[in-house]
Design a protein around this motif. Structure first.
Motif, PDB file in Angstrom:
ATOM      1  N   GLY A 115       9.234  24.315 -37.136  1.00 46.73           N
ATOM      2  CA  GLY A 115      10.093  24.763 -38.234  1.00 46.73           C
ATOM      3  C   GLY A 115      11.552  24.957 -37.893  1.00 46.73           C
ATOM      4  N   PHE A 116      11.955  24.547 -36.691  1.00 46.05           N
ATOM      5  CA  PHE A 116      13.353  24.753 -36.318  1.00 46.05           C
ATOM      6  C   PHE A 116      14.264  23.665 -36.898  1.00 46.05           C
ATOM      7  CE2 PHE A 116      11.235  26.914 -32.631  1.00 46.05           C
ATOM      8  CZ  PHE A 116      11.577  28.200 -33.034  1.00 46.05           C
ATOM      9  N   VAL A 117      13.721  22.478 -37.112  1.00 46.88           N
ATOM     10  CA  VAL A 117      14.490  21.385 -37.723  1.00 46.88           C
ATOM     11  C   VAL A 117      13.658  20.852 -38.891  1.00 46.88           C
ATOM     12  CG1 VAL A 117      15.516  19.098 -37.408  1.00 46.88           C
ATOM     13  CG2 VAL A 117      15.579  20.777 -35.536  1.00 46.88           C
ATOM     14  N   ALA A 118      14.288  20.803 -40.073  1.00 36.60           N
ATOM     15  CA  ALA A 118      13.586  20.276 -41.253  1.00 36.60           C
ATOM     16  C   ALA A 118      13.421  18.769 -41.129  1.00 36.60           C
ATOM     17  CB  ALA A 118      14.381  20.626 -42.526  1.00 36.60           C
ATOM     18  N   GLN A 119      12.357  18.244 -41.752  1.00 33.82           N
ATOM     19  CA  GLN A 119      12.108  16.800 -41.700  1.00 33.82           C
ATOM     20  C   GLN A 119      13.319  16.029 -42.217  1.00 33.82           C
ATOM     21  OE1 GLN A 119       9.294  15.285 -40.445  1.00 33.82           O
ATOM     22  NE2 GLN A 119      10.373  13.345 -40.731  1.00 33.82           N
ATOM     23  N   ALA A 120      13.990  16.592 -43.240  1.00 32.54           N
ATOM     24  CA  ALA A 120      15.167  15.920 -43.812  1.00 32.54           C
ATOM     25  C   ALA A 120      16.336  15.888 -42.838  1.00 32.54           C
ATOM     26  CB  ALA A 120      15.585  16.615 -45.113  1.00 32.54           C
ATOM     27  N   ASN A 121      16.287  16.761 -41.855  1.00 34.56           N
ATOM     28  CA  ASN A 121      17.370  16.828 -40.876  1.00 34.56           C
ATOM     29  C   ASN A 121      16.964  16.251 -39.518  1.00 34.56           C
ATOM     30  OD1 ASN A 121      19.134  18.074 -42.676  1.00 34.56           O
ATOM     31  ND2 ASN A 121      18.431  20.136 -42.123  1.00 34.56           N
ATOM     32  N   LYS A 122      16.005  15.354 -39.543  1.00 38.14           N
ATOM     33  CA  LYS A 122      15.504  14.762 -38.293  1.00 38.14           C
ATOM     34  C   LYS A 122      16.629  14.109 -37.503  1.00 38.14           C
ATOM     35  CE  LYS A 122      11.999  11.445 -36.719  1.00 38.14           C
ATOM     36  NZ  LYS A 122      10.945  10.485 -37.166  1.00 38.14           N
ATOM     37  N   HIS A 123      17.655  13.600 -38.236  1.00 40.88           N
ATOM     38  CA  HIS A 123      18.764  12.919 -37.565  1.00 40.88           C
ATOM     39  C   HIS A 123      19.585  13.865 -36.701  1.00 40.88           C
ATOM     40  CE1 HIS A 123      20.508  14.689 -41.185  1.00 40.88           C
ATOM     41  NE2 HIS A 123      21.686  14.624 -40.585  1.00 40.88           N
ATOM     42  N   ARG A 124      19.382  15.179 -36.855  1.00 40.57           N
ATOM     43  CA  ARG A 124      20.144  16.141 -36.047  1.00 40.57           C
ATOM     44  C   ARG A 124      19.594  16.269 -34.622  1.00 40.57           C
ATOM     45  NH1 ARG A 124      21.182  21.407 -39.922  1.00 40.57           N
ATOM     46  NH2 ARG A 124      22.338  20.372 -41.603  1.00 40.57           N
ATOM     47  N   ILE A 125      18.474  15.630 -34.349  1.00 40.35           N
ATOM     48  CA  ILE A 125      17.951  15.605 -32.979  1.00 40.35           C
ATOM     49  C   ILE A 125      18.461  14.334 -32.326  1.00 40.35           C
ATOM     50  CG2 ILE A 125      15.889  15.634 -31.529  1.00 40.35           C
ATOM     51  CD1 ILE A 125      14.399  16.986 -33.850  1.00 40.35           C
ATOM     52  N   VAL A 126      19.338  14.504 -31.337  1.00 40.69           N
ATOM     53  CA  VAL A 126      20.017  13.372 -30.707  1.00 40.69           C
ATOM     54  C   VAL A 126      19.589  13.295 -29.251  1.00 40.69           C
ATOM     55  CG1 VAL A 126      22.275  12.427 -30.070  1.00 40.69           C
ATOM     56  CG2 VAL A 126      21.967  13.580 -32.284  1.00 40.69           C
ATOM     57  N   PHE A 127      19.338  12.064 -28.793  1.00 43.88           N
ATOM     58  CA  PHE A 127      18.916  11.850 -27.410  1.00 43.88           C
ATOM     59  C   PHE A 127      20.061  11.202 -26.642  1.00 43.88           C
ATOM     60  CE2 PHE A 127      15.288  11.929 -30.158  1.00 43.88           C
ATOM     61  CZ  PHE A 127      14.365  12.704 -29.491  1.00 43.88           C
ATOM     62  N   GLY A 128      20.277  11.662 -25.407  1.00 43.52           N
ATOM     63  CA  GLY A 128      21.378  11.082 -24.669  1.00 43.52           C
ATOM     64  C   GLY A 128      21.518  11.639 -23.277  1.00 43.52           C
ATOM     65  N   SER A 129      22.692  11.411 -22.700  1.00 43.94           N
ATOM     66  CA  SER A 129      22.967  11.854 -21.332  1.00 43.94           C
ATOM     67  C   SER A 129      24.442  12.269 -21.256  1.00 43.94           C
ATOM     68  CB  SER A 129      22.678  10.743 -20.328  1.00 43.94           C
ATOM     69  OG  SER A 129      23.103  11.131 -19.036  1.00 43.94           O
ATOM     70  N   ALA A 130      24.692  13.578 -21.205  1.00 47.23           N
ATOM     71  CA  ALA A 130      26.067  14.079 -21.182  1.00 47.23           C
ATOM     72  C   ALA A 130      26.781  13.647 -19.909  1.00 47.23           C
ATOM     73  CB  ALA A 130      26.071  15.608 -21.301  1.00 47.23           C
ATOM     74  N   LEU A 131      26.051  13.678 -18.774  1.00 44.87           N
ATOM     75  CA  LEU A 131      26.685  13.313 -17.510  1.00 44.87           C
ATOM     76  C   LEU A 131      27.044  11.838 -17.507  1.00 44.87           C
ATOM     77  CD1 LEU A 131      27.642  14.230 -14.773  1.00 44.87           C
ATOM     78  CD2 LEU A 131      25.329  13.871 -13.882  1.00 44.87           C
ATOM     79  N   ALA A 132      26.197  10.992 -18.065  1.00 46.87           N
ATOM     80  CA  ALA A 132      26.505   9.569 -18.137  1.00 46.87           C
ATOM     81  C   ALA A 132      27.771   9.342 -18.957  1.00 46.87           C
ATOM     82  CB  ALA A 132      25.331   8.817 -18.763  1.00 46.87           C
ATOM     83  N   HIS A 133      27.927  10.107 -20.027  1.00 45.89           N
ATOM     84  CA  HIS A 133      29.126   9.993 -20.862  1.00 45.89           C
ATOM     85  C   HIS A 133      30.372  10.322 -20.043  1.00 45.89           C
ATOM     86  CE1 HIS A 133      31.417  10.089 -24.649  1.00 45.89           C
ATOM     87  NE2 HIS A 133      32.089  11.074 -24.071  1.00 45.89           N
ATOM     88  N   LEU A 134      30.294  11.390 -19.227  1.00 49.59           N
ATOM     89  CA  LEU A 134      31.449  11.770 -18.406  1.00 49.59           C
ATOM     90  C   LEU A 134      31.742  10.711 -17.355  1.00 49.59           C
ATOM     91  CD1 LEU A 134      30.713  15.591 -17.875  1.00 49.59           C
ATOM     92  CD2 LEU A 134      32.570  14.596 -19.226  1.00 49.59           C
ATOM     93  N   GLN A 135      30.680  10.112 -16.799  1.00 46.89           N
ATOM     94  CA  GLN A 135      30.881   9.101 -15.758  1.00 46.89           C
ATOM     95  C   GLN A 135      31.444   7.811 -16.341  1.00 46.89           C
ATOM     96  OE1 GLN A 135      27.108   8.917 -13.711  1.00 46.89           O
ATOM     97  NE2 GLN A 135      27.443  10.905 -12.664  1.00 46.89           N
ATOM     98  N   VAL A 136      31.040   7.478 -17.567  1.00 45.87           N
ATOM     99  CA  VAL A 136      31.624   6.309 -18.241  1.00 45.87           C
ATOM    100  C   VAL A 136      33.116   6.517 -18.443  1.00 45.87           C
ATOM    101  CG1 VAL A 136      31.714   5.057 -20.437  1.00 45.87           C
ATOM    102  CG2 VAL A 136      29.507   5.545 -19.370  1.00 45.87           C
ATOM    103  N   ALA A 137      33.490   7.765 -18.793  1.00 46.59           N
ATOM    104  CA  ALA A 137      34.898   8.078 -19.064  1.00 46.59           C
ATOM    105  C   ALA A 137      35.692   8.297 -17.783  1.00 46.59           C
ATOM    106  CB  ALA A 137      34.994   9.321 -19.952  1.00 46.59           C
ATOM    107  N   GLY A 138      35.019   8.182 -16.624  1.00 40.29           N
ATOM    108  CA  GLY A 138      35.720   8.395 -15.359  1.00 40.29           C
ATOM    109  C   GLY A 138      36.037   9.841 -15.075  1.00 40.29           C
ATOM    110  N   LEU A 139      35.300  10.770 -15.728  1.00 39.03           N
ATOM    111  CA  LEU A 139      35.581  12.190 -15.543  1.00 39.03           C
ATOM    112  C   LEU A 139      34.652  12.833 -14.524  1.00 39.03           C
ATOM    113  CD1 LEU A 139      36.100  13.129 -19.307  1.00 39.03           C
ATOM    114  CD2 LEU A 139      37.863  12.904 -17.538  1.00 39.03           C
ATOM    115  N   ASP A 140      33.712  12.015 -13.964  1.00 37.18           N
ATOM    116  CA  ASP A 140      32.852  12.507 -12.895  1.00 37.18           C
ATOM    117  C   ASP A 140      32.801  11.419 -11.832  1.00 37.18           C
ATOM    118  OD1 ASP A 140      30.449  14.695 -12.401  1.00 37.18           O
ATOM    119  OD2 ASP A 140      29.987  12.729 -11.529  1.00 37.18           O
ATOM    120  N   PRO A 141      33.075  11.759 -10.565  1.00 32.47           N
ATOM    121  CA  PRO A 141      33.197  10.714  -9.526  1.00 32.47           C
ATOM    122  C   PRO A 141      31.869  10.048  -9.164  1.00 32.47           C
ATOM    123  CG  PRO A 141      33.357  12.922  -8.577  1.00 32.47           C
ATOM    124  CD  PRO A 141      33.342  13.115 -10.056  1.00 32.47           C
ATOM    125  N   ASP A 142      30.744  10.735  -9.412  1.00 27.68           N
ATOM    126  CA  ASP A 142      29.441  10.166  -9.066  1.00 27.68           C
ATOM    127  C   ASP A 142      29.035   9.143 -10.131  1.00 27.68           C
ATOM    128  OD1 ASP A 142      27.091   9.674  -7.855  1.00 27.68           O
ATOM    129  OD2 ASP A 142      26.314  11.726  -7.945  1.00 27.68           O
TER     130      ASP A 142
END
Length: 864
Positions: free
Chosen positions: A325-352
């Motif tokens: 009951g934390f996310v309504a079925q109509a709001n299923k799109h609010r669950i996002v899958f990803g990788s925050a660290l990968a985003h930083l590394q793509v942007a060159g903001l993390d050296p690893d």
């Protein structure tokens, strides 16, 4: 802002303002008689909530809370969201304090500010922790006085097992951490906020205030401003400690932040579904009727690239969040899958790049890519299209809570009416009060009037103060013609060229000086009388209050004094205003006895012009001259023997040499006695010498020369012979020089013109002559004011008459129905000791009636 502030939003802003005003008005009116402590607390909480929502609507603030378990990558996600690696992201637990992130502003560099708790705030929280643990006498202990051994001894022996079970892993660990870091924390408490510019923000020093518990526990708030948030300018992002933080304060902070936030982003474990017991507890506690959690919850499944089966994990994650009951079925799109660290590394903001390599290998399985941009778009869409509806529901819920609270108050207190009459006992007490006060006040007022009539003419305080003012202020030091004034007049007076037009200069300056000097003088004389008038006004007020029995210990004395001022202001206007009628009352007297003196001495030139001024107002000068009396003259009636033409005051106005004439004649008589050898000078010779002095225009040298020639051969002569010789010499001077009487205007005018021609000696009249004459005029003015004006105006007489009339009027007032009505209306305040309980009951009833009436109006207003 213009697009955002739609008509409907403005309506809801007005609703919130009305709600806040309604709560304020009732809380201010109530003193605890109707609104219970619990309800007052509830209303204050509603007001705070309404103020928070109002601020968000007005400023378009979008508050985002980033939450989750420790080490879930919350800070990494926050860095990715603002495209800047500002928050610490170590694998170990790294967030000890809540961090606020906001847009820095156009063309402004990144910056940060760290603020700290005061020692008092920190110690209060420390004592609260001990209280929760059940510490005996917890108020005796402070964070910087109790040591670890003492604390552990009491904890083990005095704290119950139930408290240890409830708080052992949170509060107990918090207390130990504080005690162990007391030195480093004490150094920071109460310090001014520490700013970090762009040059220091990545130095590692800021990170220590967030991650190092020996410092971070003393930190009240960390605010980071980033220019990379230009796509989310209205957002205020909070990176809070994890759900599973062992610090009790952090759990409370996290829960409060989640309740107030407009959007909650839960950074979840994207490797496998992980809604643990701790997460579920916090999430459910953060849900409330005013802001349901599923209205504003977003999930960022972080590190998804590390899942063994990404597709299955995505399906399980959807099911987990939606089924609970934390996310309504109509709001299923609010669950996002990803990788925050990968985003930083793509942007060159993390050296690893290890995470990035793993992400690249499985990018095709990731439905939202690295997920950061997807989350940004979802948040932006929510902010633009859905958040206002959420806020509207919250505003309406606040309104409903207020209406219910106020309605309950009204329903439970319908018996209150708007007015309550006195009881028979109280009526009798009022009548007795009126009967006692009137004669007591009248007697004291009559005593004051008698005192004024006796004191004023005897001590003459007004006359003495006026003389002091004249002596100290009507002087050449104050009013001589300065070089600066001369230059100003030459520059600004029309028709004065480069040469010195003395006549025009003098006329201009004398007019300026007259206005300045006369206004100074008249206002200060009035002020002297006003000061005494006000002192008696205060005495009259005290007499009335004392007659009522309202002494200085009464809590109502000041209030009653203010009310009384209004009652007697018709007779003593100075009690309520500085603009009272004394100025008009005394101004006519001052005009009558001083204006003509100022005009002849200050505005008219010391020349034939002055005589014309004299003749224009001769009656005034003659009438004032009878008051002229030097302080050393014992005979008050001496003026009767002096002919009008010889009156000292008149002569001083026309002849400068009359200033200090007595001293000059005394010196002259010493010289005559020495030259003639007369041992005892008869009064007749002295009077003749005075006439000769006047006839020669104060020229002592002429008199001495003639007497010296007459006394050339008087060796071995008798006193009678010597006296007769001097008599002849003085008669010769008088007969040849005696002026005509001022009564003969034509003859005296001719004499006066010749006199001024002789004292000038044929020389041109210069500016310096004018300045010298003007200084003498000031000295004569002072002499006349001190020795004639003060006696003539006799300020004590009109003052006493005015005070006596005012006191009589007030005595008439206290006998009137109006005063009786005043006493009746203020009965409870006058006799507050005798009627304290009755007064409280009456005030409570009146207050309650007013509150019920106000609540009825508020209910009608809010309902509409």
């Amino acid at each position: 802002m213009a697009e955002y502030m739609t008509h409907e939003r403005e309506e809801y802003i007005a609703k919130l303002e009305g709600q806040i005003q309604a709560i304020d008005s009732i809380l201010k009116m109530d003193s605890g008689t109707l609104v219970s402590a619990e309800l007052r607390k509830q209303l204050k909480a509603l007001k705070t909530e309404a103020e928070t929502v109002l601020r968000k609507l007005r400023n378009n603030e979008f508050e985002i809370a980033i939450v989750g378990m420790e080490k879930a990558g919350k800070s990494t996600f926050a860095n990715a969201l603002m495209e800047n690696n500002l928050l610490p992201t170590k694998d170990l637990r790294c967030t000890f304090t809540s961090t606020q992130i906001e847009y820095s502003g156009d063309d402004k560099d990144d910056s940060a500010t760290v603020s700290f708790y005061t020692a008092d705030e920190f110690d209060k929280d420390f004592k609260d922790k001990l209280c929760k643990l059940g510490f005996p006498n917890y108020k005796r202990y402070s964070f910087d006085t109790i040591d670890e051994k003492q604390y552990l001894t009491i904890y083990e022996s005095e704290v119950s097992d139930e408290k240890k079970r409830l708080y052992g892993d949170s509060i107990h660990e918090d207390v130990l951490a504080i005690i162990r870091n007391v030195d480093s924390l004490s150094e920071l408490l109460g310090r001014p906020a520490v700013p970090f510019g762009a040059d220091r923000i990545n130095s590692g020093e800021l990170e220590a205030y967030i991650t190092d518990e020996s410092k971070a526990r003393a930190v009240k708030q960390v605010v980071i401003r980033s220019k990379k948030l230009n796509e989310m300018k209205n957002a205020i992002i909070f990176d809070v400690p994890g759900f599973n933080s062992p610090t009790e304060l952090h759990k409370i902070q996290t829960l409060e932040r989640m309740k107030s936030a407009d959007a909650i982003i839960v950074v979840a474990n994207g490797v496998s579904p992980s809604l643990t017991g701790e997460s579920l507890k916090i999430l459910r506690e953060s849900d409330d009727e005013g802001n349901p959690l599923n209205d504003k919850l977003f999930v960022f499944a972080n590190k998804t690239e590390g899942a063994r089966d990404i597709s299955k994990n995505i399906s399980d994650t959807f099911n987990e969040w939606i089924s609970k009951g934390f996310v309504a079925q109509a709001n299923k799109h609010r669950i996002v899958f990803g990788s925050a660290l990968a985003h930083l590394q793509v942007a060159g903001l993390d050296p690893d790049d290890r995470t990035l390599r793993s992400f690249k290998e499985r990018e095709s399985e990731m439905p939202n890519g690295d997920g950061v941009e997807a989350m940004r778009k979802i948040l932006a869409d929510y902010n633009e299209n859905e958040r206002f509806e959420v806020l509207k529901r919250r505003i309406n819920r606040i309104k409903a809570d207020i209406l219910k609270a106020f309605s309950d108050i009204r329903t439970g207190n319908e018996e209150f009416a708007a007015s309550h009459s006195y009881s028979a006992e109280q009526v009798a007490m009022v009548a007795e009060l009126i009967d006692d006060i009137r004669p007591a006040a009248e007697k004291k007022l009559l005593d004051l009037k008698a005192e004024i009539r006796s004191y004023m003419p005897t001590e003459q305080p007004l006359s003495k103060q006026i003389i002091t003012y004249i002596t100290d202020n009507v002087t050449t030091e104050h009013y001589s013609v300065s070089d600066e004034l001369l230059e100003y007049v030459k520059k600004h007076t029309p028709f004065i060229g480069n040469h010195d037009d003395v006549g025009r200069i003098e006329a201009t300056i004398r007019e300026m000086k007259f206005k300045e000097m006369y206004e100074d003088f008249s206002q200060n004389v009035i002020n002297i009388a006003d000061k005494h008038h006000t002192e008696y006004s205060v005495q009259i007020l005290d007499i009335l209050l004392d007659a009522m029995g309202v002494d200085t210990s009464s809590p109502y004395r000041e209030e009653l004094a203010e009310s009384l001022k209004g009652e007697v202001s018709a007779f003593r206007s100075d009690l309520i205003s500085s603009n009272h009628s004394n100025e008009l009352y005394y101004q006519s007297l001052i005009e009558r006895f001083s204006r003509y003196i100022y005009q002849i001495l200050i505005t008219s030139q010391y020349s034939a012009e002055r005589l014309r001024e004299f003749y224009d107002s001769i009656d005034n000068f003659y009438s004032l001259s009878v008051f002229y009396k030097k302080p050393d003259c014992d005979d008050d009636l001496a003026y009767i023997d002096i002919a009008p033409k010889d009156q000292p005051l008149c002569m001083m106005l026309l002849f400068h040499h009359y200033l200090n004439a007595a001293d000059n004649i005394r010196l002259l008589m010493n010289d005559i006695s020495r030259i003639s050898g007369i041992r005892e000078v008869p009064d007749e010779i002295t009077k003749m010498a005075e006439k000769a002095f006047s006839a020669t225009g104060g020229n002592k040298e002429t008199i001495i020369d003639i007497v010296t020639k007459k006394a050339a051969n008087i060796v071995d002569k008798s006193d009678d012979f010597r006296v007769n010789l001097v008599r002849q010499a003085l008669s010769q001077i008088i007969e040849s020089n005696e002026p005509y009487s001022v009564a003969n205007k034509e003859a005296f005018t001719q004499y006066y013109e010749r006199y001024h021609s002789s004292i000038r000696g044929g020389k041109l009249y210069s500016v310096e002559n004018f300045r010298t004459d003007f200084d003498v005029d000031i000295q004569i003015l002072q002499d006349v004011l001190v020795n004639a004006f003060v006696r003539a105006i006799s300020m004590e007489k009109p003052f006493v008459a005015r005070e006596a009339k005012s006191i009589d009027d007030i005595i008439d007032y206290i006998k009137s129905k109006s005063f009786g009505a005043f006493l009746s209306a203020n009965f409870y305040k006058i006799k507050y000791k005798e009627t304290q309980l009755l007064d409280k009951q009456r005030r409570d009833k009146e207050q309650n009636a007013a509150i019920i009436q106000a609540i009825s109006g508020i209910l009608d207003s809010l309902a509409n």
